[in-house]
Structure formats: C-alpha cells, structure tokens
Design a protein around this motif. Structure first.
Motif, PDB file in Angstrom:
ATOM      1  N   ASN A 178       0.827  -1.220   0.000  1.00  0.00           N
ATOM      2  CA  ASN A 178       0.000   0.000   0.000  1.00  0.00           C
ATOM      3  C   ASN A 178       0.860   1.268   0.000  1.00  0.00           C
ATOM      4  OD1 ASN A 178      -2.539   1.215  -0.129  1.00  0.00           O
ATOM      5  ND2 ASN A 178      -2.607   1.531   2.089  1.00  0.00           N
ATOM      6  N   VAL A 179       1.923   1.241  -0.810  1.00  0.00           N
ATOM      7  CA  VAL A 179       2.822   2.396  -0.947  1.00  0.00           C
ATOM      8  C   VAL A 179       2.356   3.224  -2.146  1.00  0.00           C
ATOM      9  CG1 VAL A 179       5.204   3.104  -1.451  1.00  0.00           C
ATOM     10  CG2 VAL A 179       4.767   1.174   0.084  1.00  0.00           C
ATOM     11  N   SER A 180       2.440   4.548  -2.043  1.00  0.00           N
ATOM     12  CA  SER A 180       2.005   5.409  -3.147  1.00  0.00           C
ATOM     13  C   SER A 180       2.970   5.302  -4.323  1.00  0.00           C
ATOM     14  CB  SER A 180       1.924   6.864  -2.694  1.00  0.00           C
ATOM     15  OG  SER A 180       3.220   7.419  -2.565  1.00  0.00           O
ATOM     16  N   GLN A 181       2.489   5.736  -5.505  1.00  0.00           N
ATOM     17  CA  GLN A 181       3.334   5.706  -6.695  1.00  0.00           C
ATOM     18  C   GLN A 181       4.525   6.644  -6.577  1.00  0.00           C
ATOM     19  OE1 GLN A 181       0.377   7.234  -6.401  1.00  0.00           O
ATOM     20  NE2 GLN A 181      -0.172   8.432  -8.232  1.00  0.00           N
ATOM     21  N   TRP A 182       4.459   7.609  -5.677  1.00  0.00           N
ATOM     22  CA  TRP A 182       5.553   8.567  -5.501  1.00  0.00           C
ATOM     23  C   TRP A 182       6.690   7.963  -4.671  1.00  0.00           C
ATOM     24  CZ3 TRP A 182       4.161  11.639  -9.066  1.00  0.00           C
ATOM     25  CH2 TRP A 182       2.817  11.998  -9.245  1.00  0.00           C
ATOM     26  N   TRP A 183       6.340   7.206  -3.630  1.00  0.00           N
ATOM     27  CA  TRP A 183       7.352   6.622  -2.753  1.00  0.00           C
ATOM     28  C   TRP A 183       7.839   5.264  -3.243  1.00  0.00           C
ATOM     29  CZ3 TRP A 183      10.277   8.607   0.951  1.00  0.00           C
ATOM     30  CH2 TRP A 183       9.890   9.813   1.532  1.00  0.00           C
ATOM     31  N   MET A 184       7.066   4.605  -4.084  1.00  0.00           N
ATOM     32  CA  MET A 184       7.437   3.267  -4.533  1.00  0.00           C
ATOM     33  C   MET A 184       8.824   3.185  -5.165  1.00  0.00           C
ATOM     34  SD  MET A 184       7.625   1.441  -7.642  1.00  0.00           S
ATOM     35  CE  MET A 184       6.362   1.982  -8.770  1.00  0.00           C
ATOM     36  N   PRO A 185       9.236   4.111  -6.056  1.00  0.00           N
ATOM     37  CA  PRO A 185      10.581   3.981  -6.647  1.00  0.00           C
ATOM     38  C   PRO A 185      11.702   4.026  -5.604  1.00  0.00           C
ATOM     39  CG  PRO A 185       9.229   5.479  -7.943  1.00  0.00           C
ATOM     40  CD  PRO A 185       8.469   5.206  -6.685  1.00  0.00           C
ATOM     41  N   TRP A 186      11.574   4.900  -4.602  1.00  0.00           N
ATOM     42  CA  TRP A 186      12.623   4.992  -3.587  1.00  0.00           C
ATOM     43  C   TRP A 186      12.646   3.741  -2.712  1.00  0.00           C
ATOM     44  CZ3 TRP A 186      13.166   5.065   1.762  1.00  0.00           C
ATOM     45  CH2 TRP A 186      14.415   5.479   2.220  1.00  0.00           C
ATOM     46  N   ILE A 187      11.473   3.244  -2.330  1.00  0.00           N
ATOM     47  CA  ILE A 187      11.392   2.028  -1.516  1.00  0.00           C
ATOM     48  C   ILE A 187      11.988   0.841  -2.265  1.00  0.00           C
ATOM     49  CG2 ILE A 187       9.807   0.363  -0.463  1.00  0.00           C
ATOM     50  CD1 ILE A 187       9.993   2.924   1.118  1.00  0.00           C
ATOM     51  N   THR A 188      11.697   0.743  -3.543  1.00  0.00           N
ATOM     52  CA  THR A 188      12.262  -0.344  -4.355  1.00  0.00           C
ATOM     53  C   THR A 188      13.784  -0.253  -4.377  1.00  0.00           C
ATOM     54  OG1 THR A 188      10.278  -0.339  -5.746  1.00  0.00           O
ATOM     55  CG2 THR A 188      12.207  -1.485  -6.599  1.00  0.00           C
ATOM     56  N   GLY A 189      14.320   0.956  -4.541  1.00  0.00           N
ATOM     57  CA  GLY A 189      15.763   1.145  -4.495  1.00  0.00           C
ATOM     58  C   GLY A 189      16.368   0.728  -3.170  1.00  0.00           C
ATOM     59  N   LEU A 190      15.638   0.993  -2.081  1.00  0.00           N
ATOM     60  CA  LEU A 190      16.107   0.619  -0.742  1.00  0.00           C
ATOM     61  C   LEU A 190      16.341  -0.887  -0.645  1.00  0.00           C
ATOM     62  CD1 LEU A 190      16.618   1.344   2.267  1.00  0.00           C
ATOM     63  CD2 LEU A 190      14.154   1.057   2.635  1.00  0.00           C
ATOM     64  N   LEU A 191      15.472  -1.662  -1.287  1.00  0.00           N
ATOM     65  CA  LEU A 191      15.580  -3.117  -1.231  1.00  0.00           C
ATOM     66  C   LEU A 191      16.832  -3.633  -1.939  1.00  0.00           C
ATOM     67  CD1 LEU A 191      11.852  -4.044  -2.032  1.00  0.00           C
ATOM     68  CD2 LEU A 191      12.956  -3.948   0.215  1.00  0.00           C
ATOM     69  N   PHE A 192      17.355  -2.849  -2.883  1.00  0.00           N
ATOM     70  CA  PHE A 192      18.458  -3.323  -3.718  1.00  0.00           C
ATOM     71  C   PHE A 192      19.808  -2.687  -3.389  1.00  0.00           C
ATOM     72  CE2 PHE A 192      14.827  -4.636  -6.153  1.00  0.00           C
ATOM     73  CZ  PHE A 192      15.233  -5.756  -6.859  1.00  0.00           C
ATOM     74  N   PHE A 193      19.859  -1.724  -2.468  1.00  0.00           N
ATOM     75  CA  PHE A 193      21.109  -0.970  -2.303  1.00  0.00           C
ATOM     76  C   PHE A 193      22.219  -1.797  -1.643  1.00  0.00           C
ATOM     77  CE2 PHE A 193      23.986   2.385  -0.814  1.00  0.00           C
ATOM     78  CZ  PHE A 193      24.095   3.109  -1.998  1.00  0.00           C
ATOM     79  N   VAL A 194      21.899  -2.551  -0.609  1.00  0.00           N
ATOM     80  CA  VAL A 194      22.929  -3.382   0.032  1.00  0.00           C
ATOM     81  C   VAL A 194      23.436  -4.469  -0.922  1.00  0.00           C
ATOM     82  CG1 VAL A 194      23.405  -5.006   1.905  1.00  0.00           C
ATOM     83  CG2 VAL A 194      22.173  -2.884   2.382  1.00  0.00           C
TER      84      VAL A 194
END
Length: 431
Positions: free
Chosen positions: A166-182
């Motif tokens: 239930n993440v907005s379309q605005w925050w979704m790209p940053w959250i997705t990046g968070l999952l892949f940074f490490v």
C-alpha cells in the motif's frame, strides 16, 4: 585489486565470478531506474503532456545527457575506482528518487531527469570489466540478459510494493531502491575482484585501452559508412525496446493483465534465457570476422521475429501474452548484440586498439535521443491511438527499415575486411 595480484584463479571461476557479479550489479541498477514505470499517475498532465510520458521523457533526457558525456568518459576511463564510482553514481540516482517522493507534482519531474544522469554511464563501467576476453560473448550475454530480466523483474517488485504494501506511486521507486542498495554494494565489490584479461585474451581479442580524442575520430572515420548504418538500426531498436519497457504496464492494462504483477517478469524471462544461450554460443566462433557477420544475422533474425509475431497477433493467431513475449525475444535478439558482441568482434576483426565501450556509447547516445523524440511526437501529434496500437506501428516500421540496414551493413563490413588485410600500418591498430 583488479589485476594487481599475481595469483589467478581457474578460468572457469574467473568467468563465473565476472558473470554473476556483472549480472547482479546491473540488475540492481535497474531497481533505481525502471520501477516508476510500473505505476499509474491518475491522468495527471504537465504542459499538455501525459504525466507518465513527461516522467519518462525527463529520465530519458537525463540518460541521453549521460550517454553523450559517456562517449568521452568511458573512452578515456582508467581502471581505478570503478566499483566505488558505480556505487556513488547509483546513490546519487537514489537520492533523486527520494526528492521525487518528497517534492509534489509537477515539480518532482526534474528529479527523474537528475535520476537518469548518473545511471547512464553504469553500463560502460560494468562492461569495462568484461570486454577483451575470450569469454566476452558469454559474459556479455549474461550482462545483456540482466537488463532484459531486470526491466520486468524490478517493475514486478515495484508493482508488488504498490499492491501489497500500500505504498504510493511517488514513494514506490525509492522504496524499491532501498531493497536493492545493500546487494548493489556487495556485488560491485565482487565485480571489482575480477582479474584483468590475460595475455591469451589480448592475443585473440586485441588489446583494450583508453582512447584519446584523435583516436576516437580516427576510429569513426575508418568505419564511418558501416557505423552509420549500424547506429541507425540501433536507434530503431532502442525506440521500440524503450517504448515497450516504459509503457509495458499501460499495454498490459489494455490487454487485461493490469492486476497481474508477475506478468512483467514472466514475459521477459523467455527472452532472457533464449538470448543468453544464443549469444553465449558465439564464444565458440574463433574467427572474429565470422562472428561479426553472425551477429548481423542474429540482429536480422530478431527484426524478422518481431515483425512476424506482430502480424500473427494482428491476425488473432497469437495471444497478447505470447505476442509481447515473442516480440521481446525478437527485439532483444536485435538489441543485445549492439551492447557487447557486435562492437567487441568488430574491434577484434580489424585488430584496432580501442575499447568497445566508446562506440557502444556513441550508439546509445543517439538511440536514447531518438526514443525521446518519438515520445514527444506521440504526445504532441495528438494521435488518437492506444499504447498497444502505437507499439504495433513502431515495431512494423522499425523492423522493415532495420532489416534493410543490417543487410547493407553486413555487405559493407565483409567488403571492408577483404580490403583491410593484410594489416595496414596505423598508429592505433594493434598488429
């Protein structure tokens, strides 16, 4: 550490290490580039442009700026600090996505442009670890399969973040990046452990080195007619491939797959596996000019495949899913060789000391420029046409033109090779 240790691991382990790390780094990069395209933007507009088109154009402009800058950056690049450069550039893109989420529309469009600028040179940095090897076809095929797979995979992840978290379309790209940074940091470190090409690699594939401005001009002048034909064909492929990637969500919605987050990955997986296997087999072709011409044949077949399955779909002989899947196979058969194998074997065929990253970035620059122009034309020509039908039209036009260009390019390079040897003395040729 690359190339500084006297110990060299077994060849199979070197290849596995480089393949795994390059695939993973580039897959992680896509998590900072593509997920925003899996969202909808509620019929928003900016300056008369559909908001999603505006976002795609903004990122494409940034990416194109980066590609033109990368012509020099990649050509002259030294080996030191490549891994840290990859991490820093992607971190900048990630920060841009944070501001994209914080700053309200339409002012957040600028941050998609800023996001695209650092990402445009990542491919050249990653590929610099792989070129000039006897196994470059295999390594390049693995790297190429990463951007086929990663485009759908990261869009699926982004869609899942929206639908399940239930993440907005605005925050979704940053959250997705968070999952892949490490994972990005780990695999960039692993990629930097890849040993440099050995003497046998250099003997078979020609020495690779940074290119001065004069060297770049001499290279283009030497192969100008063939390069023009190849680059125009690549522009066509980039336009179609980029449109398909950026607006896949819209086309799947039109075809009744809007609530199926997995469709992005399922439709790209066959292309990833097929192109990986097909291009890896080129490693078995030792004579470089033969491999160069086989690359032309693969691109030609790709255009034919995309054109053929589109006509089958129009005649109701293919389902929407298999049309999208098979058109992807065809497009990537054409697109992938340009991102590694074609120019790699071109350099090796003519024994021209240079680097493939330079000419890849020349082609990429004009490719993304063409992609942006087509998006603007679609918007401002006010065509009353669906996303899917527009895709059908550009597939047909690009395939017909691409087939002719590739035929003439193959004739040119075959003729050029016959005239070129025995080798001529030139400052930048490796004899």
């Amino acid at each position: 550490m690359t190339g500084t240790s006297s110990y060299r691991p077994p060849a199979w382990l070197t290849t596995l290490l480089a393949a795994l790390s390059a695939f993973s780094v580039y897959t992680c990069m896509y998590a900072f580039r593509k997920p925003f395209t899996a969202a909808g933007y509620d019929q928003l507009q900016f300056a008369g442009i559909d908001y999603k088109i505006a976002l795609v154009i903004a990122q494409t402009i940034g990416y194109t700026i980066s590609k033109f800058a990368g012509i020099r950056f990649i050509a002259e690049m030294k080996q030191e600090k490549r891994a840290t450069g990859i991490i820093k550039l992607i971190a900048i893109a990630w920060i841009a996505l944070l501001f994209f989420a914080i700053v309200p529309a339409p002012f957040n469009i600028i941050f998609l442009l800023l996001n695209g600028i650092p990402l445009g040179v990542i491919y050249g940095l990653v590929f610099s670890y792989l070129e000039g090897r006897r196994t470059t076809e295999l390594l390049g095929a693995v790297l190429a399969s990463s951007f086929i797979f990663a485009s759908g995979f990261t869009q699926s992840v982004g869609r899942h973040v929206i639908l399940s978290w239930n993440v907005s379309q605005w925050w979704m790209p940053w959250i997705t990046g968070l999952l892949f940074f490490v994972p990005l940091i780990f695999f960039a470190w692993l990629l930097d452990r890849s040993p440099a090409p050995d003497l046998a690699d250099i003997s078979q594939r020609t020495k690779r080195q940074p290119m001065t401005k004069k060297a770049r001009r001499d290279f283009i002048r030497t192969f100008f007619p063939g390069l023009v034909m190849l680059i125009i064909a690549y522009i066509l492929l980039t336009i179609v491939r980029d449109y398909r990637s950026n607006f896949a969500a819209d086309m799947w919605q039109e075809m009744g797959y809007g609530k199926d987050a997995s469709v992005f990955t399922r439709s790209e997986l066959p292309a990833s596996v097929f192109v990986l296997l097909l291009m890896s087999l080129l490693m078995l072709v030792r004579k470089n000019i033969h491999a160069l011409l086989i690359n032309h044949l693969v691109i030609f077949t790709g255009f034919i495949t995309a054109l053929g399955c589109t006509f089958l779909y129009l005649n109701n002989q293919l389902s929407p899913f298999w049309w999208m899947t098979l058109s992807g196979v065809g497009l990537y058969m054409g697109y992938v060789p340009f991102n590694c194998m074609l120019f790699e074997r071109m350099i090796a065929s003519f024994k021209y000391v240079s680097n493939a990253g330079f000419i890849i970035y020349v082609a990429d620059s004009f490719g993304y420029l063409g992609s942006g122009v087509v998006l603007l034309l679609k918007n401002f020509m006010h065509l009353d046409i669906s996303w899917t039908n527009f895709f059908i039209r550009i597939v047909i036009i690009s395939s017909v033109l691409g087939i002719m260009l590739i035929i003439f390019s193959a004739i040119y390079f075959s003729s050029k090779y016959k005239k070129y040897f025995p080798p001529l003395t030139a400052k930048y040729r490796y004899v």
